[in-house]
Design an enzyme around this catalytic site. Structure first.
Site, PDB file in Angstrom:
ATOM      1  N   CYS A 112     -12.471 -46.939  31.541  1.00  0.00           N
ATOM      2  CA  CYS A 112     -11.191 -47.895  31.943  1.00  0.00           C
ATOM      3  C   CYS A 112     -10.770 -47.151  33.350  1.00  0.00           C
ATOM      4  O   CYS A 112     -10.705 -45.603  33.143  1.00  0.00           O
ATOM      5  CB  CYS A 112      -9.873 -48.028  31.280  1.00  0.00           C
ATOM      6  SG  CYS A 112     -10.351 -49.852  30.003  1.00  0.00           S
TER       7      CYS A 112
ATOM      8  N   CYS B  80      -5.415 -47.811  27.138  1.00  0.00           N
ATOM      9  CA  CYS B  80      -5.142 -47.617  28.803  1.00  0.00           C
ATOM     10  C   CYS B  80      -3.219 -46.668  28.592  1.00  0.00           C
ATOM     11  O   CYS B  80      -2.604 -45.842  29.118  1.00  0.00           O
ATOM     12  CB  CYS B  80      -5.147 -47.663  29.404  1.00  0.00           C
ATOM     13  SG  CYS B  80      -6.508 -47.366  29.753  1.00  0.00           S
TER      14      CYS B  80
ATOM     15  N   GLU C  11     -18.234 -47.572  33.432  1.00  0.00           N
ATOM     16  CA  GLU C  11     -19.228 -48.673  32.069  1.00  0.00           C
ATOM     17  C   GLU C  11     -20.949 -47.414  31.715  1.00  0.00           C
ATOM     18  O   GLU C  11     -21.080 -47.039  32.506  1.00  0.00           O
ATOM     19  CB  GLU C  11     -19.395 -49.787  31.911  1.00  0.00           C
ATOM     20  CG  GLU C  11     -18.478 -51.022  32.165  1.00  0.00           C
ATOM     21  CD  GLU C  11     -18.475 -52.377  32.641  1.00  0.00           C
ATOM     22  OE1 GLU C  11     -19.684 -52.554  32.700  1.00  0.00           O
ATOM     23  OE2 GLU C  11     -17.315 -53.315  32.546  1.00  0.00           O
TER      24      GLU C  11
ATOM     25  N   GLU D 243      -8.002 -47.144  34.634  1.00  0.00           N
ATOM     26  CA  GLU D 243      -6.397 -46.273  34.298  1.00  0.00           C
ATOM     27  C   GLU D 243      -6.831 -45.268  33.972  1.00  0.00           C
ATOM     28  O   GLU D 243      -5.658 -44.138  34.117  1.00  0.00           O
ATOM     29  CB  GLU D 243      -5.471 -47.378  33.372  1.00  0.00           C
ATOM     30  CG  GLU D 243      -5.093 -48.514  34.247  1.00  0.00           C
ATOM     31  CD  GLU D 243      -6.206 -49.910  34.190  1.00  0.00           C
ATOM     32  OE1 GLU D 243      -7.707 -49.444  33.481  1.00  0.00           O
ATOM     33  OE2 GLU D 243      -5.900 -50.806  33.147  1.00  0.00           O
TER      34      GLU D 243
ATOM     35  N   CYS E 216      -5.159 -52.219  29.003  1.00  0.00           N
ATOM     36  CA  CYS E 216      -6.374 -52.690  27.630  1.00  0.00           C
ATOM     37  C   CYS E 216      -4.622 -51.743  26.807  1.00  0.00           C
ATOM     38  O   CYS E 216      -3.924 -50.323  27.415  1.00  0.00           O
ATOM     39  CB  CYS E 216      -7.034 -51.991  27.567  1.00  0.00           C
ATOM     40  SG  CYS E 216      -7.657 -50.136  27.708  1.00  0.00           S
TER      41      CYS E 216
ATOM     42  N   ASN F  15     -13.271 -48.147  36.893  1.00  0.00           N
ATOM     43  CA  ASN F  15     -14.076 -48.145  35.596  1.00  0.00           C
ATOM     44  C   ASN F  15     -15.715 -47.896  35.443  1.00  0.00           C
ATOM     45  O   ASN F  15     -16.161 -48.185  35.959  1.00  0.00           O
ATOM     46  CB  ASN F  15     -13.688 -49.546  34.969  1.00  0.00           C
ATOM     47  CG  ASN F  15     -14.242 -50.906  35.307  1.00  0.00           C
ATOM     48  OD1 ASN F  15     -14.651 -50.550  37.170  1.00  0.00           O
ATOM     49  ND2 ASN F  15     -14.697 -52.377  34.570  1.00  0.00           N
TER      50      ASN F  15
HETATM   51  N1  THU Z   1     -11.365 -52.544  31.825  1.00  0.00           N
HETATM   52  C1  THU Z   1     -10.334 -51.787  32.795  1.00  0.00           C
HETATM   53  O1  THU Z   1     -10.589 -50.304  33.362  1.00  0.00           O
HETATM   54  N2  THU Z   1      -8.889 -51.756  32.604  1.00  0.00           N
HETATM   55  C2  THU Z   1      -8.615 -52.429  31.589  1.00  0.00           C
HETATM   56  O2  THU Z   1      -7.055 -51.651  31.305  1.00  0.00           O
HETATM   57  C3  THU Z   1      -9.093 -53.444  31.257  1.00  0.00           C
HETATM   58  C4  THU Z   1     -10.815 -52.903  31.115  1.00  0.00           C
HETATM   59  C5  THU Z   1     -12.777 -52.515  31.858  1.00  0.00           C
HETATM   60  C6  THU Z   1     -13.654 -51.723  30.937  1.00  0.00           C
HETATM   61  C7  THU Z   1     -14.905 -52.990  31.372  1.00  0.00           C
HETATM   62  O3  THU Z   1     -15.310 -51.701  32.605  1.00  0.00           O
HETATM   63  C8  THU Z   1     -14.950 -54.455  31.720  1.00  0.00           C
HETATM   64  O4  THU Z   1     -12.891 -53.809  32.876  1.00  0.00           O
HETATM   65  C9  THU Z   1     -14.711 -55.178  30.441  1.00  0.00           C
HETATM   66  O5  THU Z   1     -14.081 -55.284  30.104  1.00  0.00           O
END
Ligand code: THU
Length: 136
Positions: A52, A93, A43, A54, A90, A41
């Site tokens: 994310c 994704c 941010e 994925e 999520c 991820n």
């Molecule tokens: N996140 C992912 O990278 N993948 C997911 O499927 C769930 C959420 C990340 C996004 C964000 O940087 C952190 O997790 C908290 O939501």
């Protein structure tokens, strides 16, 4: 291959840029040709611009010409350690997986003490995909 993907996803977790949530996620995407693409991820101070793990992996793979995928392992947690609960992808994704993968695409949800195996069809039933936009 499942064990290998899980291991690579855990390594990818270390690359996560998550200064806001502190929740680090790693993904390892297996292509039909056997190659593996990692993702983490990334941010952003403008939170909605976050991507994310994925989708990072899919974007890397597709941008290098890959279109056929077999499985993905996903692991997430605070302090760089896999959480007790599995890290499930999520909704956005899941939809991105739906664009490139079939019902039988395997998703390995990794937690500290277990790996849960699911298919894309289980994670995103009754879905909307590319074939919905084809002419009848
Ligand atoms: N996140 C992912 O990278 N993948 C997911 O499927 C769930 C959420 C990340 C996004 C964000 O940087 C952190 O997790 C908290 O939501």
């Amino acid at each position: 291959m499942k064990e290998k993907l899980v291991e690579v996803a855990k390594q990818a977790m270390a690359m996560a840029y998550a200064p806001y949530s502190g929740y680090l996620v790693g993904a390892a995407l297996l292509c039909a040709d056997g190659t593996i693409y990692t993702g983490c991820n990334v941010e952003n101070a403008s939170y909605g611009a976050t991507i994310c793990a994925e989708r990072t992996a899919f974007s890397k793979a597709v941008s290098e010409g890959k279109r056929d995928f077999t499985a993905i392992a996903i692991v997430g947690g605070k302090d760089g350690k896999p959480s007790e609960a599995v890290c499930a992808p999520c909704g956005v994704c899941r939809q991105v997986m739906r664009e490139f993968c079939g019902d039988d695409f395997f998703v390995y949800l990794v937690a500290a003490d277990q790996v849960e195996t699911m298919t894309l069809a289980q994670l995103l039933p009754v879905s909307f995909g590319p074939e919905n936009l084809k002419n009848d």
